[in-house]
Design a protein around this motif. Sequence first.
Motif, PDB file in Angstrom:
ATOM      1  N   VAL A  52      -2.402  -1.784   6.292  1.00 31.17           N
ATOM      2  CA  VAL A  52      -2.465  -1.063   5.032  1.00 31.17           C
ATOM      3  C   VAL A  52      -2.488   0.410   5.383  1.00 31.17           C
ATOM      4  O   VAL A  52      -3.179   0.820   6.321  1.00 31.17           O
ATOM      5  CB  VAL A  52      -3.742  -1.446   4.245  1.00 31.17           C
ATOM      6  CG1 VAL A  52      -3.896  -0.600   3.002  1.00 31.17           C
ATOM      7  CG2 VAL A  52      -3.733  -2.920   3.884  1.00 31.17           C
ATOM      8  N   SER A  64       0.903  -1.146   0.000  1.00 31.05           N
ATOM      9  CA  SER A  64       0.000   0.000   0.000  1.00 31.05           C
ATOM     10  C   SER A  64       0.945   1.199   0.000  1.00 31.05           C
ATOM     11  O   SER A  64       2.015   1.123  -0.605  1.00 31.05           O
ATOM     12  CB  SER A  64      -0.929  -0.035   1.215  1.00 31.05           C
ATOM     13  OG  SER A  64      -0.190   0.038   2.417  1.00 31.05           O
ATOM     14  N   GLU A  65       0.611   2.249   0.684  1.00 31.66           N
ATOM     15  CA  GLU A  65       1.554   3.359   0.774  1.00 31.66           C
ATOM     16  C   GLU A  65       2.732   2.988   1.665  1.00 31.66           C
ATOM     17  O   GLU A  65       3.707   3.721   1.755  1.00 31.66           O
ATOM     18  CB  GLU A  65       0.832   4.609   1.275  1.00 31.66           C
ATOM     19  CG  GLU A  65      -0.130   5.154   0.240  1.00 31.66           C
ATOM     20  CD  GLU A  65      -0.868   6.382   0.704  1.00 31.66           C
ATOM     21  OE1 GLU A  65      -0.288   7.178   1.462  1.00 31.66           O
ATOM     22  OE2 GLU A  65      -2.028   6.548   0.295  1.00 31.66           O
ATOM     23  N   GLU A  89      -3.428   4.028   3.734  1.00 32.35           N
ATOM     24  CA  GLU A  89      -4.109   4.704   2.629  1.00 32.35           C
ATOM     25  C   GLU A  89      -4.426   6.133   3.040  1.00 32.35           C
ATOM     26  O   GLU A  89      -5.215   6.354   3.944  1.00 32.35           O
ATOM     27  CB  GLU A  89      -5.407   3.980   2.254  1.00 32.35           C
ATOM     28  CG  GLU A  89      -5.201   2.581   1.728  1.00 32.35           C
ATOM     29  CD  GLU A  89      -6.510   1.830   1.452  1.00 32.35           C
ATOM     30  OE1 GLU A  89      -7.586   2.363   1.801  1.00 32.35           O
ATOM     31  OE2 GLU A  89      -6.440   0.732   0.901  1.00 32.35           O
ATOM     32  N   THR A  90      -3.799   7.097   2.373  1.00 36.80           N
ATOM     33  CA  THR A  90      -4.083   8.493   2.696  1.00 36.80           C
ATOM     34  C   THR A  90      -4.860   9.161   1.584  1.00 36.80           C
ATOM     35  O   THR A  90      -5.033   8.621   0.527  1.00 36.80           O
ATOM     36  CB  THR A  90      -2.778   9.302   2.912  1.00 36.80           C
ATOM     37  OG1 THR A  90      -1.948   9.172   1.776  1.00 36.80           O
ATOM     38  CG2 THR A  90      -2.063   8.833   4.153  1.00 36.80           C
ATOM     39  N   ILE A 136      -6.998   5.428   7.907  1.00 34.48           N
ATOM     40  CA  ILE A 136      -5.737   5.678   7.205  1.00 34.48           C
ATOM     41  C   ILE A 136      -4.746   4.552   7.475  1.00 34.48           C
ATOM     42  O   ILE A 136      -4.216   3.943   6.558  1.00 34.48           O
ATOM     43  CB  ILE A 136      -5.153   7.051   7.606  1.00 34.48           C
ATOM     44  CG1 ILE A 136      -6.104   8.153   7.123  1.00 34.48           C
ATOM     45  CG2 ILE A 136      -3.752   7.226   7.028  1.00 34.48           C
ATOM     46  CD1 ILE A 136      -5.772   9.531   7.645  1.00 34.48           C
ATOM     47  N   ASN A 137      -4.497   4.280   8.747  1.00 35.01           N
ATOM     48  CA  ASN A 137      -3.685   3.129   9.144  1.00 35.01           C
ATOM     49  C   ASN A 137      -4.655   1.987   9.421  1.00 35.01           C
ATOM     50  O   ASN A 137      -5.240   1.911  10.498  1.00 35.01           O
ATOM     51  CB  ASN A 137      -2.848   3.448  10.386  1.00 35.01           C
ATOM     52  CG  ASN A 137      -1.792   4.477  10.079  1.00 35.01           C
ATOM     53  OD1 ASN A 137      -1.043   4.327   9.120  1.00 35.01           O
ATOM     54  ND2 ASN A 137      -1.744   5.535  10.869  1.00 35.01           N
ATOM     55  N   ARG A 152     -11.309  -4.947   7.102  1.00 36.69           N
ATOM     56  CA  ARG A 152     -10.398  -3.808   7.197  1.00 36.69           C
ATOM     57  C   ARG A 152     -10.922  -2.884   8.293  1.00 36.69           C
ATOM     58  O   ARG A 152     -12.050  -2.403   8.211  1.00 36.69           O
ATOM     59  CB  ARG A 152     -10.351  -3.076   5.853  1.00 36.69           C
ATOM     60  CG  ARG A 152      -9.847  -3.926   4.709  1.00 36.69           C
ATOM     61  CD  ARG A 152     -10.150  -3.318   3.345  1.00 36.69           C
ATOM     62  NE  ARG A 152     -10.106  -1.884   3.290  1.00 36.69           N
ATOM     63  CZ  ARG A 152      -9.103  -1.164   2.766  1.00 36.69           C
ATOM     64  NH1 ARG A 152      -8.077  -1.781   2.232  1.00 36.69           N
ATOM     65  NH2 ARG A 152      -9.148   0.144   2.758  1.00 36.69           N
TER      66      ARG A 152
END
Length: 129
Positions: free
Chosen positions: A126, A16-17, A128-129, A104-105, A100
Motif C-alpha cells: 500500500v 491505494s495511491e 500512502e503519502t 509510506i510504502n 501493516r
Amino acid sequence: MINVLKQASEGLLYMSESEYPFEVFLWDDSKQKDITPECVLQKVGLPVDTLVEVVELDSFFEVAIAEQDWHNSEEKITVKKYQHLVQVLKKYLFDLQVMRFGKINIDVYIVGKTSDEYLAGLSTKVVET
C-alpha cells in the motif's frame, strides 16, 4: 488451501495511491501458537523496529467490499470478487490478522492459521503519502 487463496485473489489489485496484486504465502516451516508482529517481521526479514499497525480484516477491506450506487458493472464485479476473497480468508484461515508494516510504502500481511496450525495468507503493498 493455497490454490483456493490464489484463485480468490487472482486479478485483484489492492487500491491505494498505487495498485499492487496479492501474493499468497504459506509458512510451513514452523507452527505458531500466536500470530504476532514480531513473528511476521522475522518471517519476512524486516527490521524488528519497523512501524506496525494491526487492523481488523473487515476494516482493511471495508472500501473494497462495499457496493456503491455509482459503481459501474465492472466495479460491481470487482466488489463481488473482494467479498468472495474475504469469505475465503475467513473460511480457510483462523485467528486472522492484518498487519501493516512501514509508513509510506507499507507492506501488508493478512495472516491466519491453517487447519494444521501453519501460518498462511496474502501479502500486498500500500502506498500512502
